[in-house]
Design an enzyme around this catalytic site. Structure first.
Site, PDB file in Angstrom:
ATOM      1  N   GLU A  66       0.835  -1.208   0.000  1.00  8.01           N
ATOM      2  CA  GLU A  66       0.000   0.000   0.000  1.00  8.01           C
ATOM      3  C   GLU A  66       0.868   1.256   0.000  1.00  8.01           C
ATOM      4  O   GLU A  66       0.514   2.276  -0.612  1.00  8.01           O
ATOM      5  CB  GLU A  66      -0.911   0.038   1.241  1.00  8.01           C
ATOM      6  N   CYS A  89      -2.613  -3.755   7.219  1.00  7.24           N
ATOM      7  CA  CYS A  89      -2.209  -4.010   8.606  1.00  7.24           C
ATOM      8  C   CYS A  89      -2.647  -2.864   9.511  1.00  7.24           C
ATOM      9  O   CYS A  89      -2.853  -1.731   9.064  1.00  7.24           O
ATOM     10  CB  CYS A  89      -0.711  -4.249   8.705  1.00  7.24           C
ATOM     11  N   ALA A 178      16.147 -50.538  -5.221  1.00  9.06           N
ATOM     12  CA  ALA A 178      16.342 -51.197  -3.921  1.00  9.06           C
ATOM     13  C   ALA A 178      17.656 -50.729  -3.291  1.00  9.06           C
ATOM     14  O   ALA A 178      17.763 -50.591  -2.069  1.00  9.06           O
ATOM     15  CB  ALA A 178      16.340 -52.713  -4.106  1.00  9.06           C
ATOM     16  N   ARG A 198      10.498 -25.247  -3.695  1.00 13.23           N
ATOM     17  CA  ARG A 198      11.476 -24.979  -2.633  1.00 13.23           C
ATOM     18  C   ARG A 198      11.532 -23.483  -2.351  1.00 13.23           C
ATOM     19  O   ARG A 198      11.600 -23.065  -1.198  1.00 13.23           O
ATOM     20  CB  ARG A 198      12.883 -25.426  -3.076  1.00 13.23           C
ATOM     21  N   GLU A 299      10.593 -33.387   1.131  1.00 15.81           N
ATOM     22  CA  GLU A 299      11.246 -34.064  -0.005  1.00 15.81           C
ATOM     23  C   GLU A 299      12.038 -35.206   0.590  1.00 15.81           C
ATOM     24  O   GLU A 299      13.240 -35.082   0.836  1.00 15.81           O
ATOM     25  CB  GLU A 299      12.208 -33.124  -0.726  1.00 15.81           C
ATOM     26  N   GLY A 301      12.332 -39.776   1.387  1.00 19.89           N
ATOM     27  CA  GLY A 301      12.053 -41.100   0.858  1.00 19.89           C
ATOM     28  C   GLY A 301      10.711 -41.597   1.380  1.00 19.89           C
ATOM     29  O   GLY A 301       9.995 -40.887   2.103  1.00 19.89           O
ATOM     30  N   SER A 305       7.969 -39.881   4.104  1.00 24.55           N
ATOM     31  CA  SER A 305       6.775 -39.420   3.374  1.00 24.55           C
ATOM     32  C   SER A 305       5.542 -40.170   3.876  1.00 24.55           C
ATOM     33  O   SER A 305       4.473 -39.581   4.082  1.00 24.55           O
ATOM     34  CB  SER A 305       6.933 -39.669   1.873  1.00 24.55           C
TER      35      SER A 305
HETATM   36  N1  LIG Z   1      11.721 -40.066  -5.723  1.00 21.98           N
HETATM   37  C1  LIG Z   1      11.658 -39.148  -4.771  1.00 21.98           C
HETATM   38  O1  LIG Z   1      10.827 -38.233  -4.800  1.00 21.98           O
HETATM   39  C2  LIG Z   1      12.636 -39.238  -3.642  1.00 21.98           C
HETATM   40  C3  LIG Z   1      12.757 -38.143  -2.761  1.00 21.98           C
HETATM   41  C4  LIG Z   1      13.655 -38.260  -1.711  1.00 21.98           C
HETATM   42  C5  LIG Z   1      14.379 -39.434  -1.547  1.00 21.98           C
HETATM   43  N2  LIG Z   1      14.248 -40.443  -2.417  1.00 21.98           N
HETATM   44  C6  LIG Z   1      14.996 -41.703  -2.247  1.00 21.98           C
HETATM   45  O2  LIG Z   1      14.486 -42.335  -1.098  1.00 21.98           O
HETATM   46  C7  LIG Z   1      15.509 -43.126  -0.524  1.00 21.98           C
HETATM   47  C8  LIG Z   1      15.547 -42.877   0.973  1.00 21.98           C
HETATM   48  O3  LIG Z   1      14.270 -43.184   1.490  1.00 21.98           O
HETATM   49  P1  LIG Z   1      14.093 -43.788   2.903  1.00 21.98           P
HETATM   50  O4  LIG Z   1      12.658 -44.139   3.019  1.00 21.98           O
HETATM   51  O5  LIG Z   1      15.120 -44.850   3.138  1.00 21.98           O
HETATM   52  O6  LIG Z   1      14.516 -42.603   3.854  1.00 21.98           O
HETATM   53  P2  LIG Z   1      13.856 -41.181   4.284  1.00 21.98           P
HETATM   54  O7  LIG Z   1      12.374 -41.299   4.351  1.00 21.98           O
HETATM   55  O8  LIG Z   1      14.424 -40.080   3.506  1.00 21.98           O
HETATM   56  O9  LIG Z   1      14.455 -41.080   5.747  1.00 21.98           O
HETATM   57  C9  LIG Z   1      14.065 -42.009   6.675  1.00 21.98           C
HETATM   58  C10 LIG Z   1      14.566 -41.614   8.057  1.00 21.98           C
HETATM   59  O10 LIG Z   1      13.882 -40.460   8.507  1.00 21.98           O
HETATM   60  C11 LIG Z   1      13.683 -40.565   9.901  1.00 21.98           C
HETATM   61  N3  LIG Z   1      12.247 -40.609  10.136  1.00 21.98           N
HETATM   62  C12 LIG Z   1      11.317 -41.288   9.466  1.00 21.98           C
HETATM   63  N4  LIG Z   1      10.101 -41.135  10.001  1.00 21.98           N
HETATM   64  C13 LIG Z   1      10.262 -40.325  11.057  1.00 21.98           C
HETATM   65  C14 LIG Z   1       9.372 -39.802  12.017  1.00 21.98           C
HETATM   66  N5  LIG Z   1       8.072 -40.089  12.006  1.00 21.98           N
HETATM   67  N6  LIG Z   1       9.862 -38.999  12.945  1.00 21.98           N
HETATM   68  C15 LIG Z   1      11.159 -38.718  12.961  1.00 21.98           C
HETATM   69  N7  LIG Z   1      12.069 -39.194  12.074  1.00 21.98           N
HETATM   70  C16 LIG Z   1      11.619 -39.995  11.138  1.00 21.98           C
HETATM   71  C17 LIG Z   1      14.261 -41.915  10.322  1.00 21.98           C
HETATM   72  O11 LIG Z   1      15.613 -41.741  10.701  1.00 21.98           O
HETATM   73  P3  LIG Z   1      16.068 -41.997  12.219  1.00 21.98           P
HETATM   74  O12 LIG Z   1      15.312 -43.149  12.745  1.00 21.98           O
HETATM   75  O13 LIG Z   1      17.536 -42.184  12.147  1.00 21.98           O
HETATM   76  O14 LIG Z   1      15.680 -40.755  12.896  1.00 21.98           O
HETATM   77  C18 LIG Z   1      14.245 -42.695   9.044  1.00 21.98           C
HETATM   78  O15 LIG Z   1      15.199 -43.725   9.026  1.00 21.98           O
HETATM   79  C19 LIG Z   1      16.798 -42.759  -1.184  1.00 21.98           C
HETATM   80  O16 LIG Z   1      17.141 -43.785  -2.056  1.00 21.98           O
HETATM   81  C20 LIG Z   1      16.457 -41.498  -1.963  1.00 21.98           C
HETATM   82  O17 LIG Z   1      17.200 -41.459  -3.166  1.00 21.98           O
HETATM   83  C21 LIG Z   1      13.384 -40.372  -3.452  1.00 21.98           C
END
Ligand SMILES: NC(=O)c1ccc[n+]([C@@H]2O[C@H](COP(=O)([O-])OP(=O)(O)OC[C@H]3O[C@@H](n4cnc5c(N)ncnc54)[C@H](OP(=O)(O)O)[C@@H]3O)[C@@H](O)[C@H]2O)c1
Length: 370
Positions: A66, A89, A178, A198, A299, A301, A305
């Site tokens: 504004e 505001c 895997a 982002r 973002e 794994g 997620s």
């Molecule tokens: N295609 C895609 O969009 C995409 C995006 C990102 C990654 N990726 C791929 O995904 C793979 C990794 O996936 P991932 O499933 O093994 O790992 P991730 O989801 O990135 O990380 C898992 C870790 O996050 C922590 N975590 C999970 N849930 C939680 C919760 N509720 N509260 C607190 N901490 C939590 C835990 O670590 P702690 O127990 O040690 O705390 C767990 O081991 C990689 O290969 C990567 O390249 C793909």
């Protein structure tokens, strides 16, 4: 088209307030990568059907939309109509209240798209204007203007940031091999689009296993013509409950923008990493709101997620699908085990866009989801 044109259809009539508000919305968008934690706001001042001033909020600490518009309008603001995308505001922050500024400028009408749920404003801006005898109209292009500030509006109203979950998958719903290898499933155009999400986020959240597998930086590196130095970079938040983050991880090349949820580590403290003592994802989100982080992008794994999805903490799913099969030993996008249809998590499609050979689906949780 004349209002009395006998061949015209109802949808041909253009509401002039909406036209000017669209212009204000376009202006507000100019600040989308730089105003955080402040909201995006645009303003247009119109007198006798003519544009006399405009502005947008470029950066926290700088004048509000504004103010720029009133400066440009000068004396012409007297008796004019101001179109503002967010309620002006009412409080003294880093800048004086805009509602008072509009009164002093002598506008006779203010058209507002969205009310401001910030408790410091919440209706007080409108009250100041009305008490000064200014006509106020609200809700013009409200839904569209609300899209500009989804995080700010949700966080102010609920205390929890707006959560977008981004997933890049194959046609068979796989997000990594895997072995953990995942570069690249989607094409360059999709990955470029992720930079936008982002850049509008206060934080990008990931799991430690993504850091260990990919060593990503999760920052914004390119946004078309926009100079990256002008944007506010998101914080990067790593969930690492066992303290596994290596000190040579690339993400620690800018440690002051990294936050870790995990056990306290002196070596991270020395680097300036913020360490969060929270136990649950819900608490993490409310803590991030206290840091004025209102939009988060997950973002991660499948493990993390899935946790966000199962705890119903996701407001929007951004799903990029690439035309490829990765096979059944590759990792699935969602790793919960459901046995009945009643357990499914269903979404509603918001829009679909093509990026190169990929498509992007934007989805919000369906109310019918059980
Ligand atoms: N295609 C895609 O969009 C995409 C995006 C990102 C990654 N990726 C791929 O995904 C793979 C990794 O996936 P991932 O499933 O093994 O790992 P991730 O989801 O990135 O990380 C898992 C870790 O996050 C922590 N975590 C999970 N849930 C939680 C919760 N509720 N509260 C607190 N901490 C939590 C835990 O670590 P702690 O127990 O040690 O705390 C767990 O081991 C990689 O290969 C990567 O390249 C793909």
């Amino acid at each position: 088209m004349s209002e009395f044109d006998s061949n015209s259809k109802p949808e041909d009539y253009v509401n002039i307030d909406q036209v000017w508000m669209q212009k204000a919305i376009e202006l507000a968008k100019l600040g989308q990568y730089s105003t955080r934690p402040n909201p995006n706001v645009g303003c247009v001042i119109v007198k006798d059907g003519q544009w006399v001033g405009e502005g947008f909020h470029p950066r926290a600490g700088q004048p509000h939309a504004e103010v720029f518009a009133m400066r440009q309008a000068g004396e012409s603001a007297k008796g004019a109509t101001a179109y503002v995308t967010l309620e002006p505001c009412a409080h003294y922050g880093r800048t004086p209240p805009c509602a008072k500024g509009l009164v002093e400028a002598g506008v006779s009408k203010v058209v507002i798209a969205c009310a401001d749920p910030n408790p410091l404003v919440a209706g007080k801006g409108v009250d100041i204007l009305r008490q000064a005898g200014i006509e106020v109209e609200t809700g013009v292009c409200e839904q569209q203007a609300a899209q500009l500030n989804q995080g700010f509006l949700k966080a102010m109203a609920t205390g929890v940031p707006y959560v977008r979950l981004k997933v890049a998958s194959s046609l068979d719903g796989r997000t990594a091999m895997a072995s953990g290898e995942s570069k690249w499933i989607t094409g360059a155009e999709s990955r470029q689009d992720v930079q936008h999400w982002r850049a509008i986020s206060g934080a990008v959240i990931t799991g430690i296993d993504t850091i260990l597998a990919d060593d990503p930086q999760l920052n914004v590196r390119s946004l078309g013509d926009i100079d990256i130095a002008t944007i506010v970079q998101p914080k990067r938040v790593i969930l690492d409950r066992q303290g596994r983050l290596p000190l040579n991880a690339q993400i620690l090349s800018a440690p002051e923008t990294v936050m870790v949820m995990g056990p306290f580590r002196q070596e991270l403290a020395k680097l300036g990493v913020v360490q969060l003592e929270v136990q649950s994802l819900k608490d993490l989100l409310t803590t991030l709101k206290d840091f004025q982080i209102y939009d988060v992008l997950v973002e991660a794994g499948a493990t993390l997620s899935t946790a966000f999805l199962q705890e119903k903490l996701v407001d929007e799913l951004i799903s990029y699908v690439a035309p490829t099969f990765l096979g059944q030993s590759a990792r699935a996008m969602f790793n919960a085990e459901f046995e009945t249809m009643a357990q499914q998590l269903r979404f509603k499609l918001q829009d679909v866009h093509q990026f190169g050979d990929d498509i992007r689906l934007r989805l919000i949780p369906s109310q019918e989801s059980v």
